[in-house]
Design a protein around this motif. Structure first.
Motif, short mmCIF file in Angstrom:
data_model
loop_
_atom_site.label_atom_id
_atom_site.label_comp_id
_atom_site.label_asym_id
_atom_site.label_seq_id
_atom_site.Cartn_x
_atom_site.Cartn_y
_atom_site.Cartn_z
N PHE A 156 0.77 -1.22 -0.05
CA PHE A 156 -0.12 0.01 -0.01
C PHE A 156 0.87 0.99 0.11
CE2 PHE A 156 -2.14 3.50 2.32
CZ PHE A 156 -3.28 3.51 1.38
N PHE A 157 1.85 1.29 0.88
CA PHE A 157 2.83 2.60 1.04
C PHE A 157 3.59 2.70 -0.26
CE2 PHE A 157 6.74 4.74 1.99
CZ PHE A 157 6.07 6.02 2.50
N GLY A 158 3.83 1.66 -1.01
CA GLY A 158 4.56 1.89 -2.19
C GLY A 158 3.75 2.33 -3.16
N LYS A 159 2.52 1.76 -3.35
CA LYS A 159 1.40 2.29 -4.34
C LYS A 159 1.29 3.76 -4.02
CE LYS A 159 -0.60 -2.14 -4.98
NZ LYS A 159 -1.60 -2.91 -4.94
N PHE A 160 0.97 4.13 -3.00
CA PHE A 160 0.88 5.65 -2.45
C PHE A 160 2.06 6.36 -2.86
CE2 PHE A 160 1.14 9.24 0.51
CZ PHE A 160 0.00 9.91 0.01
N LYS A 161 3.25 6.02 -2.48
CA LYS A 161 4.71 6.87 -2.99
C LYS A 161 4.69 6.94 -4.58
CE LYS A 161 9.56 5.94 -2.34
NZ LYS A 161 10.54 5.04 -1.59
N LEU A 162 4.27 5.89 -5.22
CA LEU A 162 4.62 5.70 -6.67
C LEU A 162 3.46 6.92 -7.45
CD1 LEU A 162 5.59 4.51 -9.45
CD2 LEU A 162 3.87 3.27 -9.37
N MET A 163 2.32 6.93 -6.88
CA MET A 163 1.05 7.70 -7.48
C MET A 163 1.69 9.34 -6.89
SD MET A 163 -0.84 5.87 -8.80
CE MET A 163 -2.07 6.90 -9.26
N VAL A 164 2.16 9.52 -5.74
CA VAL A 164 2.52 10.83 -5.38
C VAL A 164 3.83 11.26 -6.49
CG1 VAL A 164 3.74 12.11 -3.57
CG2 VAL A 164 1.90 10.73 -3.33
N ALA A 165 4.83 10.32 -6.60
CA ALA A 165 5.92 10.81 -7.48
C ALA A 165 5.45 11.00 -8.95
CB ALA A 165 6.73 9.33 -7.19
N LEU A 166 4.53 10.21 -9.55
CA LEU A 166 4.03 10.47 -10.75
C LEU A 166 3.34 11.64 -10.83
CD1 LEU A 166 2.81 6.86 -11.77
CD2 LEU A 166 4.97 7.99 -12.44
#
Length: 194
Positions: free
Chosen positions: A39-49
Motif C-alpha cells: 500500500f505505501f509503495g503504491k501511494f509513494k508511486l502515485m505521489v511521485a508520478l
C-alpha cells in the motif's frame, strides 16, 4: 545503398527468418509491477508520478542536465544506468519486476528459441539468432547468459542444456503469473510459455 527497400540481404544469400517477440507483454509486466508494491509503495508511486507531472524542470536545470550528459567523457552519466539506479533506490520491487524479471524472461526465451532452432531440421549449416533488446536490458541479460555459460564450462559433465530448474519451461511460468492470472486457467499466459 538501398534505402527504405523493406528487405535485408545476407552476404551468403537469402535465408529463411522467423521473428520471435521475446519480451513479456507490457500488460503482464505492469500488472506484476503494481502487485509487487504494498500500500505505501503504491501511494509513494502515485505521489511521485503526480509530482513529476506538476513540477517541470526549469530551463536552467534542463541546460545543466544536458551539458552534464554531453560533456561527460567518462561514461558515468549514462542516462539508462542512472535511471535504473534511481528506480532501484526509490522502488526496488519495481526495478526487480520491470527490469530484472524481464531480463530473465528474455534470456529464457532466447534459450528456448536456441533449443528449438538446434533441433529443427529445416535449415542445414550455420544457425543464427539475432536478438534486439533495449540498452537497459543488455547488462542483466549478458550477466545471465555469461553466468549460465560459465556453469557449463566449469564442469564437463554439465550438459549444454540448462539444469532442470533453470530450463525455460520452469522459469517462464513464475515470470508470467500474477495473483489472479495463472497458467492453469489463462490461455494467453499459457501460450507464452511454449
Amino acid at each position: 545503398g538501398q534505402q527504405n527497400s523493406g528487405s535485408v540481404s545476407h552476404p551468403r544469400g537469402n535465408r529463411p527468418c522467423a521473428i520471435i517477440l521475446g519480451d513479456r507483454p507490457v500488460r503482464i509486466t505492469l500488472l506484476r509491477a503494481w502487485e509487487s508494491l504494498r500500500f505505501f509503495g503504491k501511494f509513494k508511486l502515485m505521489v511521485a508520478l503526480l509530482w513529476s507531472s506538476i513540477r517541470t524542470p526549469s530551463e536552467k536545470e534542463l541546460k545543466e542536465w544536458m551539458e552534464s550528459i554531453l560533456n561527460d567523457r567518462s561514461g558515468k552519466n549514462d542516462l539508462i544506468t542512472k535511471a535504473m539506479e534511481e528506480l532501484g533506490q526509490a522502488f526496488p520491487t519495481l526495478k526487480r519486476t520491470i527490469i530484472e524479471e524481464r531480463d530473465e524472461f528474455m534470456v529464457a526465451k532466447l534459450r528456448q528459441t536456441a533449443g528449438v532452432l538446434m533441433h529443427s531440421s529445416d535449415q542445414d549449416g550455420e544457425k543464427v539468432i539475432v536478438a534486439v533488446v533495449g540498452a537497459g536490458h543488455c547488462p542483466g541479460m549478458l550477466e545471465k547468459l555469461v553466468r549460465r555459460d560459465a556453469l557449463s564450462c566449469e564442469d564437463e559433465t554439465v550438459s549444454i542444456r540448462a539444469p532442470l530448474d533453470r530450463r525455460p519451461e520452469k522459469i517462464l511460468p513464475g515470470l508470467l503469473e500474477t495473483k489472479k492470472r495463472k497458467i492453469s486457467n489463462d490461455a494467453e499466459i499459457s501460450s507464452l510459455v511454449c
